[in-house]
Design a protein around this motif. Structure first.
Motif, PDB file in Angstrom:
ATOM      1  N   GLY A 123       0.811  -1.214   0.000  1.00 51.55           N
ATOM      2  CA  GLY A 123       0.000   0.000   0.000  1.00 51.55           C
ATOM      3  C   GLY A 123       0.842   1.261   0.000  1.00 51.55           C
ATOM      4  N   PHE A 124       2.069   1.144  -0.472  1.00 51.57           N
ATOM      5  CA  PHE A 124       3.027   2.247  -0.472  1.00 51.57           C
ATOM      6  C   PHE A 124       3.051   2.894  -1.845  1.00 51.57           C
ATOM      7  CE2 PHE A 124       7.360   3.932  -1.013  1.00 51.57           C
ATOM      8  CZ  PHE A 124       7.491   4.701   0.134  1.00 51.57           C
ATOM      9  N   GLU A 125       3.072   4.223  -1.885  1.00 53.65           N
ATOM     10  CA  GLU A 125       3.169   4.950  -3.147  1.00 53.65           C
ATOM     11  C   GLU A 125       4.577   5.500  -3.308  1.00 53.65           C
ATOM     12  OE1 GLU A 125       1.362   8.913  -5.258  1.00 53.65           O
ATOM     13  OE2 GLU A 125       0.052   7.795  -3.908  1.00 53.65           O
ATOM     14  N   ILE A 126       5.291   5.029  -4.319  1.00 43.99           N
ATOM     15  CA  ILE A 126       6.657   5.487  -4.570  1.00 43.99           C
ATOM     16  C   ILE A 126       6.604   6.901  -5.143  1.00 43.99           C
ATOM     17  CG2 ILE A 126       8.759   5.125  -5.939  1.00 43.99           C
ATOM     18  CD1 ILE A 126       8.094   2.122  -5.932  1.00 43.99           C
ATOM     19  N   GLU A 127       7.319   7.814  -4.517  1.00 47.66           N
ATOM     20  CA  GLU A 127       7.404   9.181  -5.013  1.00 47.66           C
ATOM     21  C   GLU A 127       8.751   9.474  -5.649  1.00 47.66           C
ATOM     22  OE1 GLU A 127       6.483  11.553  -1.585  1.00 47.66           O
ATOM     23  OE2 GLU A 127       4.329  11.275  -1.867  1.00 47.66           O
ATOM     24  N   ARG A 128       9.794   8.824  -5.167  1.00 50.73           N
ATOM     25  CA  ARG A 128      11.136   9.080  -5.676  1.00 50.73           C
ATOM     26  C   ARG A 128      11.992   7.845  -5.443  1.00 50.73           C
ATOM     27  NH1 ARG A 128      15.948  10.842  -3.227  1.00 50.73           N
ATOM     28  NH2 ARG A 128      17.301  11.967  -4.632  1.00 50.73           N
ATOM     29  N   THR A 129      12.791   7.500  -6.428  1.00 51.55           N
ATOM     30  CA  THR A 129      13.759   6.421  -6.266  1.00 51.55           C
ATOM     31  C   THR A 129      15.122   6.909  -6.733  1.00 51.55           C
ATOM     32  OG1 THR A 129      13.361   5.530  -8.467  1.00 51.55           O
ATOM     33  CG2 THR A 129      12.076   4.569  -6.675  1.00 51.55           C
ATOM     34  N   VAL A 130      16.145   6.268  -6.241  1.00 52.27           N
ATOM     35  CA  VAL A 130      17.503   6.529  -6.706  1.00 52.27           C
ATOM     36  C   VAL A 130      18.073   5.176  -7.108  1.00 52.27           C
ATOM     37  CG1 VAL A 130      19.797   7.361  -6.086  1.00 52.27           C
ATOM     38  CG2 VAL A 130      17.773   8.486  -5.142  1.00 52.27           C
ATOM     39  N   VAL A 131      18.311   5.015  -8.416  1.00 49.65           N
ATOM     40  CA  VAL A 131      18.869   3.768  -8.927  1.00 49.65           C
ATOM     41  C   VAL A 131      20.287   4.071  -9.399  1.00 49.65           C
ATOM     42  CG1 VAL A 131      18.646   1.924 -10.641  1.00 49.65           C
ATOM     43  CG2 VAL A 131      16.594   2.956  -9.640  1.00 49.65           C
ATOM     44  N   GLU A 132      21.257   3.409  -8.785  1.00 49.13           N
ATOM     45  CA  GLU A 132      22.657   3.629  -9.114  1.00 49.13           C
ATOM     46  C   GLU A 132      23.355   2.281  -9.244  1.00 49.13           C
ATOM     47  OE1 GLU A 132      24.270   6.137  -6.036  1.00 49.13           O
ATOM     48  OE2 GLU A 132      22.945   7.808  -6.549  1.00 49.13           O
ATOM     49  N   ALA A 133      23.982   2.062 -10.380  1.00 47.93           N
ATOM     50  CA  ALA A 133      24.745   0.837 -10.615  1.00 47.93           C
ATOM     51  C   ALA A 133      26.213   1.215 -10.768  1.00 47.93           C
ATOM     52  CB  ALA A 133      24.246   0.141 -11.874  1.00 47.93           C
ATOM     53  N   GLU A 134      27.082   0.446 -10.137  1.00 50.77           N
ATOM     54  CA  GLU A 134      28.515   0.708 -10.205  1.00 50.77           C
ATOM     55  C   GLU A 134      29.177  -0.362 -11.047  1.00 50.77           C
ATOM     56  OE1 GLU A 134      32.204   1.602  -7.145  1.00 50.77           O
ATOM     57  OE2 GLU A 134      30.432   0.589  -6.415  1.00 50.77           O
ATOM     58  N   GLY A 135      30.116   0.037 -11.881  1.00 48.10           N
ATOM     59  CA  GLY A 135      30.840  -0.910 -12.729  1.00 48.10           C
ATOM     60  C   GLY A 135      31.920  -0.189 -13.494  1.00 48.10           C
ATOM     61  N   LEU A 136      32.177  -0.645 -14.713  1.00 51.05           N
ATOM     62  CA  LEU A 136      33.200  -0.034 -15.550  1.00 51.05           C
ATOM     63  C   LEU A 136      32.574   0.508 -16.829  1.00 51.05           C
ATOM     64  CD1 LEU A 136      36.099  -2.633 -15.248  1.00 51.05           C
ATOM     65  CD2 LEU A 136      35.960  -0.401 -14.181  1.00 51.05           C
ATOM     66  N   CYS A 137      32.955   1.726 -17.197  1.00 54.06           N
ATOM     67  CA  CYS A 137      32.478   2.320 -18.443  1.00 54.06           C
ATOM     68  C   CYS A 137      33.204   1.651 -19.607  1.00 54.06           C
ATOM     69  CB  CYS A 137      32.719   3.827 -18.429  1.00 54.06           C
ATOM     70  SG  CYS A 137      34.438   4.319 -18.581  1.00 54.06           S
ATOM     71  N   PRO A 138      32.742   1.866 -20.833  1.00 55.05           N
ATOM     72  CA  PRO A 138      33.396   1.241 -21.991  1.00 55.05           C
ATOM     73  C   PRO A 138      34.889   1.573 -22.099  1.00 55.05           C
ATOM     74  CG  PRO A 138      31.268   2.128 -22.637  1.00 55.05           C
ATOM     75  CD  PRO A 138      31.519   2.585 -21.223  1.00 55.05           C
ATOM     76  N   ASP A 139      35.273   2.828 -21.834  1.00 53.99           N
ATOM     77  CA  ASP A 139      36.700   3.188 -21.921  1.00 53.99           C
ATOM     78  C   ASP A 139      37.544   2.445 -20.900  1.00 53.99           C
ATOM     79  OD1 ASP A 139      36.292   4.947 -24.027  1.00 53.99           O
ATOM     80  OD2 ASP A 139      36.263   6.732 -22.761  1.00 53.99           O
ATOM     81  N   CYS A 140      37.057   2.382 -19.656  1.00 53.74           N
ATOM     82  CA  CYS A 140      37.821   1.702 -18.599  1.00 53.74           C
ATOM     83  C   CYS A 140      37.812   0.189 -18.812  1.00 53.74           C
ATOM     84  CB  CYS A 140      37.273   2.063 -17.229  1.00 53.74           C
ATOM     85  SG  CYS A 140      37.638   3.798 -16.773  1.00 53.74           S
ATOM     86  N   THR A 141      36.758  -0.351 -19.396  1.00 52.95           N
ATOM     87  CA  THR A 141      36.699  -1.784 -19.709  1.00 52.95           C
ATOM     88  C   THR A 141      37.762  -2.117 -20.738  1.00 52.95           C
ATOM     89  OG1 THR A 141      34.345  -1.906 -19.195  1.00 52.95           O
ATOM     90  CG2 THR A 141      35.237  -3.650 -20.580  1.00 52.95           C
ATOM     91  N   GLU A 142      37.895  -1.270 -21.762  1.00 51.45           N
ATOM     92  CA  GLU A 142      38.907  -1.492 -22.808  1.00 51.45           C
ATOM     93  C   GLU A 142      40.311  -1.429 -22.241  1.00 51.45           C
ATOM     94  OE1 GLU A 142      38.535   0.979 -26.275  1.00 51.45           O
ATOM     95  OE2 GLU A 142      36.394   0.486 -26.482  1.00 51.45           O
ATOM     96  N   LYS A 143      40.541  -0.535 -21.291  1.00 55.59           N
ATOM     97  CA  LYS A 143      41.877  -0.365 -20.704  1.00 55.59           C
ATOM     98  C   LYS A 143      42.240  -1.488 -19.745  1.00 55.59           C
ATOM     99  CE  LYS A 143      41.576   4.642 -21.028  1.00 55.59           C
ATOM    100  NZ  LYS A 143      41.317   5.864 -20.282  1.00 55.59           N
ATOM    101  N   ALA A 144      41.231  -2.176 -19.195  1.00 53.35           N
ATOM    102  CA  ALA A 144      41.484  -3.223 -18.189  1.00 53.35           C
ATOM    103  C   ALA A 144      42.054  -4.493 -18.792  1.00 53.35           C
ATOM    104  CB  ALA A 144      40.190  -3.557 -17.453  1.00 53.35           C
TER     105      ALA A 144
END
Length: 170
Positions: free
Chosen positions: A149-170
């Motif tokens: 019975g909860f009404e969502i008003e705001r969420t914060v979705v954050e995923a951490e990982g590697l961007c394409p540039d940093c993936t290529e460098k790894a």
């Protein structure tokens, strides 16, 4: 932000932040759009607010308030923390900027003025941030909220990982 004055971004909108693009045009277009919107809505885009937005648009990565304050000081805007915090508060409140909770930092909104639920992909190496769309009310979280019975008003979705540039460098 959900009103008739603010268009809704589709859930299939492509993530913005990691892909190659005409960066100079991106910044100029976003600043012009912010100026037009502020004028239309009677908002005051002061020189400090505009400069903070410009800094965040130029980066496409999250910046902390003190990094912003240092840059403002270098640009001659003063060195008191309230200078940066007031500008950031205005920009967040009006949807020009988002706060990245995990980093306690800020990033320019990819869809300012549009009603949307952003999800952020944050590179753990370079702090680059891409903004995508999420639909929290449609997924598992939405189902759990409805069941409670909860009404969502705001969420914060954050995923951490590697961007394409940093993936290529790894």
């Amino acid at each position: 932000m959900t009103s008739d004055a603010h268009p809704v971004i589709g859930k299939d909108a492509a993530p913005v932040g990691f892909q190659e693009h005409d960066h100079q045009s991106c910044v100029a277009t976003a600043l012009t759009s912010a100026e037009v919107r502020c004028k239309a809505e009677g908002l005051r885009l002061t020189p400090v607010r505009r400069k903070v937005l410009e800094m965040l648009l130029q980066e496409h990565r999250a910046l902390g308030a003190y990094a912003i304050l240092d840059r403002l000081r270098d640009e001659g805007f003063g060195s008191q923390p309230p200078v940066a915090y007031r500008a950031l508060e205005f920009l967040v409140q009006n949807g020009f900027v988002h706060k990245i909770e995990r980093l306690n930092a800020f990033v320019a909104c990819s869809h300012p003025g549009a009603a949307h639920s952003p999800a952020f992909m944050i590179c753990r190496k370079c702090d680059a941030v891409a903004e995508a769309q999420s639909a929290p009310s449609k997924g598992v979280l939405g189902a759990a909220a409805r069941a409670a019975g909860f009404e969502i008003e705001r969420t914060v979705v954050e995923a951490e990982g590697l961007c394409p540039d940093c993936t290529e460098k790894a």
